[in-house]
Motif scaffolding. Structure first.
Motif, short mmCIF file in Angstrom:
data_model
loop_
_atom_site.label_atom_id
_atom_site.label_comp_id
_atom_site.label_asym_id
_atom_site.label_seq_id
_atom_site.Cartn_x
_atom_site.Cartn_y
_atom_site.Cartn_z
N PHE A 71 0.79 -1.23 0.00
CA PHE A 71 0.00 0.00 0.00
C PHE A 71 0.82 1.28 0.00
CE2 PHE A 71 -2.66 -3.30 1.92
CZ PHE A 71 -3.77 -3.22 1.08
N GLY A 72 2.14 1.17 0.10
CA GLY A 72 2.97 2.36 0.10
C GLY A 72 3.00 3.05 -1.25
N ASN A 73 3.27 4.35 -1.22
CA ASN A 73 3.44 5.09 -2.48
C ASN A 73 4.66 4.54 -3.21
OD1 ASN A 73 1.37 6.64 -1.42
ND2 ASN A 73 2.74 8.26 -0.70
N GLY A 74 4.54 4.40 -4.50
CA GLY A 74 5.65 3.85 -5.27
C GLY A 74 5.39 4.01 -6.75
N ASN A 75 5.52 2.92 -7.48
CA ASN A 75 5.26 2.95 -8.92
C ASN A 75 4.12 1.98 -9.24
OD1 ASN A 75 6.47 0.30 -8.98
ND2 ASN A 75 8.48 1.28 -9.05
N SER A 76 3.92 1.71 -10.50
CA SER A 76 2.81 0.84 -10.91
C SER A 76 3.02 -0.61 -10.51
CB SER A 76 2.63 0.93 -12.43
OG SER A 76 2.21 2.21 -12.81
N PHE A 77 4.25 -0.97 -10.15
CA PHE A 77 4.55 -2.36 -9.84
C PHE A 77 4.56 -2.65 -8.35
CE2 PHE A 77 7.45 -5.95 -9.11
CZ PHE A 77 6.89 -6.91 -9.96
N ILE A 78 5.11 -1.74 -7.53
CA ILE A 78 5.30 -2.05 -6.12
C ILE A 78 5.36 -0.76 -5.30
CG2 ILE A 78 7.84 -2.01 -6.09
CD1 ILE A 78 5.58 -4.70 -4.45
N ALA A 95 2.86 8.18 3.38
CA ALA A 95 3.29 6.93 2.74
C ALA A 95 2.18 6.09 2.13
CB ALA A 95 4.05 6.08 3.76
N TYR A 96 0.93 6.24 2.58
CA TYR A 96 -0.12 5.29 2.16
C TYR A 96 -1.28 6.00 1.48
CZ TYR A 96 2.40 2.67 5.80
OH TYR A 96 3.37 2.08 6.56
N GLU A 97 -1.00 6.62 0.36
CA GLU A 97 -2.03 7.36 -0.36
C GLU A 97 -3.17 6.45 -0.80
OE1 GLU A 97 -2.39 9.98 -4.46
OE2 GLU A 97 -0.43 9.80 -3.46
N SER A 98 -2.87 5.20 -1.12
CA SER A 98 -3.90 4.28 -1.62
C SER A 98 -4.96 3.95 -0.57
CB SER A 98 -3.25 2.98 -2.12
OG SER A 98 -2.58 2.31 -1.07
N LEU A 99 -4.68 4.21 0.71
CA LEU A 99 -5.63 3.92 1.79
C LEU A 99 -6.31 5.18 2.33
CD1 LEU A 99 -3.64 1.22 3.81
CD2 LEU A 99 -5.61 0.85 2.31
N SER A 100 -6.09 6.30 1.68
CA SER A 100 -6.58 7.57 2.21
C SER A 100 -8.08 7.74 2.04
CB SER A 100 -5.85 8.73 1.53
OG SER A 100 -6.10 8.72 0.13
N PHE A 101 -8.73 6.86 1.26
CA PHE A 101 -10.16 7.02 1.00
C PHE A 101 -11.02 6.78 2.24
CE2 PHE A 101 -9.16 2.59 0.38
CZ PHE A 101 -10.22 1.92 0.97
N ALA A 102 -10.50 6.05 3.22
CA ALA A 102 -11.29 5.70 4.41
C ALA A 102 -10.86 6.55 5.59
CB ALA A 102 -11.12 4.22 4.74
N ASN A 103 -11.83 7.19 6.24
CA ASN A 103 -11.53 8.09 7.35
C ASN A 103 -11.58 7.32 8.67
OD1 ASN A 103 -11.00 10.45 8.79
ND2 ASN A 103 -13.18 11.00 8.92
N ILE A 104 -10.66 6.40 8.83
CA ILE A 104 -10.52 5.62 10.06
C ILE A 104 -9.04 5.56 10.43
CG2 ILE A 104 -12.59 4.23 9.62
CD1 ILE A 104 -10.80 1.98 8.70
N PRO A 105 -8.70 5.26 11.68
CA PRO A 105 -7.29 5.23 12.09
C PRO A 105 -6.47 4.25 11.27
CG PRO A 105 -8.71 5.25 14.02
CD PRO A 105 -9.61 5.06 12.83
N VAL A 106 -5.25 4.64 10.95
CA VAL A 106 -4.40 3.81 10.10
C VAL A 106 -4.02 2.50 10.79
CG1 VAL A 106 -2.21 4.83 10.85
CG2 VAL A 106 -2.43 3.88 8.54
#
Length: 446
Positions: A71-78, A95-106
């Motif tokens: 889930f970390g920011n990176g490229n299209s592969f990893i 670091a975790y832009e892909s999980l930002s859609f949910a407003n709950i504790p990380v």
């Protein structure tokens, strides 16, 4: 902080996802009972115990590297950021832009995703059952959690290239189930069949599990846990989507049970319980990708087809000489493929719009686009996991060996790997005063 409606909504969502994470982690108990009951008594303690060990290994590896790679920011592969998760919202924002859609504790997001990684690894273990060394579980568990699962997870859930194409895999028919099942298939081929499974003419001998009650209880626990697995993937409850997901999940599971039992009864003349249980699991696997995208009637179709598919493919793999004790690839692999492809047929426009991923399916006028995206995702995941698992396990086979000796396999892994028996009363009834260290050398190999 003064309570406000947004804060209350966030708290309710966070509570549901936390409960869902607990339900998914509790699925490990279901896997322990399912695998132990489906195999022989002499390996029951080993199989149950390694479930705890490998979830511990998976937890540490996912905390250190797996979560960031997925889930970390990176490229299209990893993913390339967010390693050694520290639980802070500062790290999450960076670091975790892909999980930002949910407003709950990380921290809750981490536990929920960890539970999924643990389930995928447990599926992979089906191909190792009754003949792999305990050390293999340790080494492959680490490598699977940092080199195999995160790659497919990032492609689809972490902002990777399949996510860019609109791949629909709501709770992981591909990411979790097909990935684990493919690793299991590679393992069972490299390990070769259990002693006594096949005759010289290629015919197969049935090696029944020792406790059908355990197997049934395991499936019931997994069925319950699946509500956390699928409905929890809505990442909240306020929107109400989780209720629809729970409905389609349950309808599919029920349909899989009835369809699998029906086809087994029609073909063999017996209402085969293991076939019914596999039908439940296959249906749950299949609906996992599509539970948020399809209407109730489609869930029944998806579950029924999955139950029938797993019955026939289990027979076919056995005839091909592939000794898969837990039917991992039939239940999780074939059903995972079907479930992923089913989105391309049945994804309903209103639900696609609500989830916000991909396009409607073929039967709703969406054409072949989504079906093509789903097929591409299946092909890419299957090829990557096949190659990666084969390379890792082939190297392990050359360097450390994968399989216990024939003597240890006949003796049973409870004794050969752990020096104790999962059912000690049976051993003590033979030699009532033998101490644990002596049991390895004195226990009969029959």
């Amino acid at each position: 902080m003064e309570p406000t409606l947004p804060l209350l909504a966030s708290a309710v969502d966070a509570t549901w996802v936390m409960v869902s994470a607990i339900l998914v982690i509790f699925m490990q108990a279901g896997f322990a009972l399912l695998e132990a009951g489906s195999t022989r008594m002499k390996n029951a303690g080993h199989i149950a115990g390694k479930t705890v060990l490998t979830f511990g290994i998976c937890t540490l590896a996912f905390w250190a590297l797996g979560f960031g790679l997925t889930f970390g920011n990176g490229n299209s592969f990893i993913g390339l950021t967010g390693f050694f998760f520290n639980g802070t919202e500062e790290q999450a924002a960076a670091a975790y832009e892909s999980l930002s859609f949910a407003n709950i504790p990380v921290g809750i997001k981490f536990l929920f995703q960890l539970a999924f990684a643990g389930v995928s690894l447990s599926i992979a273990w089906g191909g190792f059952a009754e003949r792999a060394k305990l050390s293999v579980y340790v080494v492959f568990g680490i490598l699977y959690t940092i080199l195999i699962y995160p790659v497919v997870g990032h492609w689809i859930w972490g902002g990777g290239w399949l996510a860019d194409h609109g791949k629909q895999d709501f709770a992981g028919s591909t990411v979790v189930h097909l990935t684990g099942a493919t690793a299991a298939l590679v393992a069972t081929i490299l390990l070769k069949p259990r002693l006594g499974k096949y005759n010289k003419d290629g015919s197969s001998n049935l090696i029944p599990g020792h406790n059908q009650v355990y197997t049934t209880l395991g499936v019931i626990i997994l069925w319950i846990g699946w509500f956390g697995f699928n409905a929890g993937s809505a990442f909240g409850s306020v929107s109400g989507l989780f209720g629809h997901v729970a409905l389609t999940t349950n309808l599919a599971a029920a349909s899989g049970a009835v369809a699998a039992l029906g086809i087994a009864w029609a073909v063999t003349g017996k209402a085969d319980i293991p076939s019914m249980l596999n039908g439940v699991l296959a249906a749950l696997v299949a609906i996992t990708a599509s539970c948020a995208f399809v209407e109730p009637w489609a869930a029944i179709v998806i579950g029924s087809v999955a139950g029938i598919l797993t019955f026939y493919t289990a027979i076919w793999f056995d005839r091909m000489g592939i000794d898969d004790p837990i039917y991992a690839f039939s239940v999780h692999g074939i059903a995972g493929i079907w479930g992923t492809l089913s989105n391309g047929f049945f994804a309903a426009p209103a639900l696609v719009e609500k989830v916000g991923v991909g396009m409607p399916g073929l039967f709703y006028g969406g054409g072949f686009h989504q079906l093509g995206v789903q097929a591409l995702g299946v092909f890419a995941a299957l090829v990557y996991v096949l190659v990666a698992s084969y390379v890792i396990l082939a190297i392990m086979k050359k360097t450390m060996g994968l399989r216990v000796t024939e003597e240890e396999e006949v003796m049973g892994l409870d004794l050969s790997e752990h020096g104790g028996y999962g059912y000690p009363e049976l051993l003590q009834s033979e030699r009532p005063y033998v101490s644990a260290p002596q049991r390895r050398s004195t226990h009969s190999l029959t």
